[in-house]
Design a protein around this motif. Structure first.
Motif, PDB file in Angstrom:
ATOM      1  N   LEU A   1     -12.410 -35.879 -27.059  1.00  0.00           N
ATOM      2  CA  LEU A   1     -11.999 -36.411 -25.758  1.00  0.00           C
ATOM      3  C   LEU A   1     -12.331 -37.904 -25.641  1.00  0.00           C
ATOM      4  N   PHE A   2     -11.302 -38.723 -25.706  1.00  0.00           N
ATOM      5  CA  PHE A   2     -11.417 -40.154 -25.443  1.00  0.00           C
ATOM      6  C   PHE A   2     -10.283 -40.513 -24.493  1.00  0.00           C
TER       7      PHE A   2
ATOM      8  N   ASP B   1      -9.885 -46.201 -31.735  1.00  0.00           N
ATOM      9  CA  ASP B   1      -9.136 -47.399 -32.100  1.00  0.00           C
ATOM     10  C   ASP B   1      -9.941 -48.305 -33.027  1.00  0.00           C
ATOM     11  N   LYS B   2     -11.250 -48.163 -33.025  1.00  0.00           N
ATOM     12  CA  LYS B   2     -12.108 -49.036 -33.830  1.00  0.00           C
ATOM     13  C   LYS B   2     -12.483 -48.421 -35.178  1.00  0.00           C
ATOM     14  N   MET B   3     -12.091 -47.153 -35.401  1.00  0.00           N
ATOM     15  CA  MET B   3     -12.578 -46.449 -36.582  1.00  0.00           C
ATOM     16  C   MET B   3     -12.063 -47.060 -37.882  1.00  0.00           C
TER      17      MET B   3
ATOM     18  N   VAL C   1     -20.519 -41.769 -36.562  1.00  0.00           N
ATOM     19  CA  VAL C   1     -20.477 -40.932 -35.357  1.00  0.00           C
ATOM     20  C   VAL C   1     -19.533 -41.606 -34.376  1.00  0.00           C
ATOM     21  N   MET C   2     -18.420 -40.937 -34.056  1.00  0.00           N
ATOM     22  CA  MET C   2     -17.449 -41.475 -33.105  1.00  0.00           C
ATOM     23  C   MET C   2     -17.698 -40.796 -31.759  1.00  0.00           C
ATOM     24  N   GLU C   3     -18.303 -41.537 -30.845  1.00  0.00           N
ATOM     25  CA  GLU C   3     -18.775 -40.959 -29.593  1.00  0.00           C
ATOM     26  C   GLU C   3     -18.762 -42.033 -28.508  1.00  0.00           C
ATOM     27  N   TYR C   4     -18.109 -41.747 -27.375  1.00  0.00           N
ATOM     28  CA  TYR C   4     -18.029 -42.733 -26.287  1.00  0.00           C
ATOM     29  C   TYR C   4     -19.296 -42.774 -25.449  1.00  0.00           C
ATOM     30  N   ASP C   5     -20.048 -41.663 -25.432  1.00  0.00           N
ATOM     31  CA  ASP C   5     -21.266 -41.577 -24.632  1.00  0.00           C
ATOM     32  C   ASP C   5     -22.399 -42.279 -25.389  1.00  0.00           C
TER      33      ASP C   5
ATOM     34  N   LEU D   1      -7.205 -37.706 -32.544  1.00  0.00           N
ATOM     35  CA  LEU D   1      -6.388 -37.045 -33.553  1.00  0.00           C
ATOM     36  C   LEU D   1      -5.446 -38.028 -34.241  1.00  0.00           C
ATOM     37  N   SER D   2      -4.935 -39.005 -33.520  1.00  0.00           N
ATOM     38  CA  SER D   2      -4.062 -40.015 -34.131  1.00  0.00           C
ATOM     39  C   SER D   2      -4.839 -40.875 -35.125  1.00  0.00           C
TER      40      SER D   2
END
Length: 553
Positions: A190-191, A170-172, A141-145, A199-200
């Motif tokens: 949104l990051f 960046d850490k994925m 799960v890639m989530e900043y919150d 997306l990159s």
């Protein structure tokens, strides 16, 4: 090849007995441990049983995989739910671990003795595997919150996912390279206040041959054409707009990862020539199929009842009765009328082949046959049977057995339990205040609740157990080789887990509970009596305040 496999199997058996002895010692220590020491022992048992579960079936010990996986799951639940285990739960856990460990040892000793007497006439016995007997599906799960990520982590654990949280794209890649295999990535867009970072990172992942096939699901607040196009370019298989109901997310995750969960086809081989039967069995097992061999056609009904095959490979000429006669007898039983029967014989006369098929055969394969031809023919017909059977026997919404099929299974399993003097439990359950859910949030939300419960039941019960949707919000489960106390304990865990799942509708969150009634043999000795007793116990649970499990008197 058979001799090599037998040799490896004997070597594995010699080593595994020592591992089981170590496991028994650790369980003994667990009984007297408290606090951190108890958790340390549980972790040791979890790791040891995980290894056993992964290697048992590989070396011809499928029951080792089954029992070890049950032990592993029991330990994981306690380790992942610290502080929620009562003293009574702890005693029950130790008792269950001891019982499973002894079963595991008994199975190894028994199979080791069989392996020491290598004989082509040895009959291979299929043991049903537990749901989830393969590794858990791994989810990033890639989530900043952090709060949202923690909620997803908790909910996904309920549904049997192994979850890792990454707080920035960046850490994925570093996470992927450090921790290995992943089935699916759920990511926001949104990051740093734009979508370029996410997306990159996904584009870079697609360029790496090791990670390019990982499924991606986008879960974001953005609902614009440009965001959706970016997700398509990044290879996303699904796009969800927040807020997302967890049950809906689970449906999507199941869909995008479904190719990893194909069950093995089950093939019954009936052939009096032990050498040829063993050769056929080896070919099909090498193609990933479950097999059972019957050398005497007079034993075919016992094999059908115990093994539930999806295809029968039948020799045409046998001493006690011919294959076409066996096919005719099988077709007399309504429950087996649709199973594909394929004759595998040296008979090359087309008229005789057609004559044999008139009594119930579906195809005729002539010996000798190339391995690839045999595998393809069996796989095509078994797949077609599985698909057609699903339409007739399964509930279209949940994939569980329908009312009629569940009732039929109850009769079959009760007869088997009585014949083998085994335990059998029946559980009736339904969703509390389900009408309120439908009236308040709509039938679409109600359907998601039903599907969530169905998935939880499949996750928490064994594949040998039968789970049915009886109609509306009512379900039934038939637990094989399980007494009333054990069944009540299993469903009390399911009840607790389900009550913690949060559903979302119209920006609101809510939770739902279930009530359960349990009945078992020998207290009730007919299918109708079992079913009625479980239903009455369910009514007692409802009348007693709901959200509980009640055992029939």
């Amino acid at each position: 090849m058979e001799q090599k496999m037998a040799q490896l199997r004997r070597q594995y058996a010699q080593k595994i007995e020592g591992r089981i002895a170590d496991l028994q010692t650790t369980i003994h220590h667990l009984k007297h441990a408290e606090g951190g020491a108890r958790l340390d022992n549980l972790a040791i048992i979890r790791d040891a049983t995980h290894k056993l579960a992964g290697s048992g079936a590989t070396f011809g010990f499928p029951a080792v995989t089954e029992y070890a996986r049950e032990m592993e799951r029991a330990c994981i639940w306690v380790l992942e739910n610290p502080g929620r285990e009562s003293d009574e739960d702890a005693k029950t856990l130790c008792a269950n671990l001891e019982k499973l460990c002894q079963r595991l040892l008994d199975d190894v000793v028994a199979q080791s003795q069989e392996a020491a007497e290598v004989d082509d006439s040895t009959e291979r016995v299929w043991v049903p595997q537990l749901h989830g007997s393969a590794r858990k599906k791994v989810l990033i799960v890639m989530e900043y919150d952090g709060t949202a990520a923690a909620q997803v982590h908790q909910e996904m654990n309920h549904y049997g996912f192994d979850v890792r949280i990454v707080d920035h794209p960046d850490k994925m890649l570093d996470d992927l390279k450090s921790h290995g295999v992943v089935d699916v990535i759920v990511t926001g867009l949104l990051f740093d206040r734009d979508t370029s970072a996410a997306l990159s990172a996904l584009a870079m992942m697609r360029e790496d041959s090791e990670f390019k096939d990982i499924s991606v699901v986008v879960n974001t607040v953005l609902d614009t054409m440009s965001a959706r196009l970016g997700a398509v370019h990044a290879g996303a298989k699904a796009y969800l707009v927040k807020p997302v109901d967890m049950a809906n997310l689970i449906d999507v995750l199941d869909r995008v990862t479904q190719n990893h969960e194909d069950e093995q086809f089950r093939v019954l081989i009936v052939d009096d020539d032990e050498t040829l039967a063993s050769y056929t069995e080896l070919i099909l097992q090498g193609a990933g199929m479950e097999t059972k061999v019957v050398f005497d056609p007079m034993d075919v009904f016992d094999a059908l009842d115990l093994f539930s095959p999806e295809l029968i490979l039948l020799d045409l000429y046998m001493p006690t009765c011919d294959g076409h006669e066996v096919a005719g007898v099988i077709r007399q039983r309504e429950e087996y009328a649709g199973i594909p029967i394929v004759f595998l014989s040296g008979e090359s006369d087309k008229d005789k082949q057609l004559s044999a098929m008139e009594l119930g055969g579906d195809d005729f394969l002539t010996k000798p046959i190339r391995s690839s031809h045999l595998i393809s023919s069996v796989r095509i017909r078994a797949a077609r049977f599985r698909e057609l059977r699903s339409f007739m026997t399964r509930d279209s919404m949940t994939g569980l057995f329908n009312h009629t099929t569940t009732k039929q299974f109850l009769g079959i399993e009760l007869a088997r339990a009585q014949r083998n003097k085994k335990d059998l439990a029946v559980v009736s359950l339904d969703i509390d205040h389900f009408k309120v859910v439908n009236d308040t949030y709509g039938h679409g939300v109600g359907d998601r609740v039903i599907k969530a419960l169905a998935r939880l039941l499949r996750l928490r019960l064994r594949s040998a157990d039968i789970i049915g949707r009886m109609g509306g919000e009512e379900f039934s489960a038939i637990l094989i080789d399980t007494g009333v106390d054990e069944a009540a304990q299993v469903f009390d865990i399911i009840r607790k887990v389900f009550s913690e799942i949060e559903f979302t509708a119209d920006d609101q969150t809510f939770r739902v509970t279930i009530s359960c009634g349990v009945a078992a043999v020998p207290d009730y000795n007919t299918a109708q009596a079992l079913s009625d007793a479980a239903d009455k116990a369910l009514y007692a649970a409802k009348n007693g305040g709901r959200n509980q499990v009640v055992k029939a008197p």
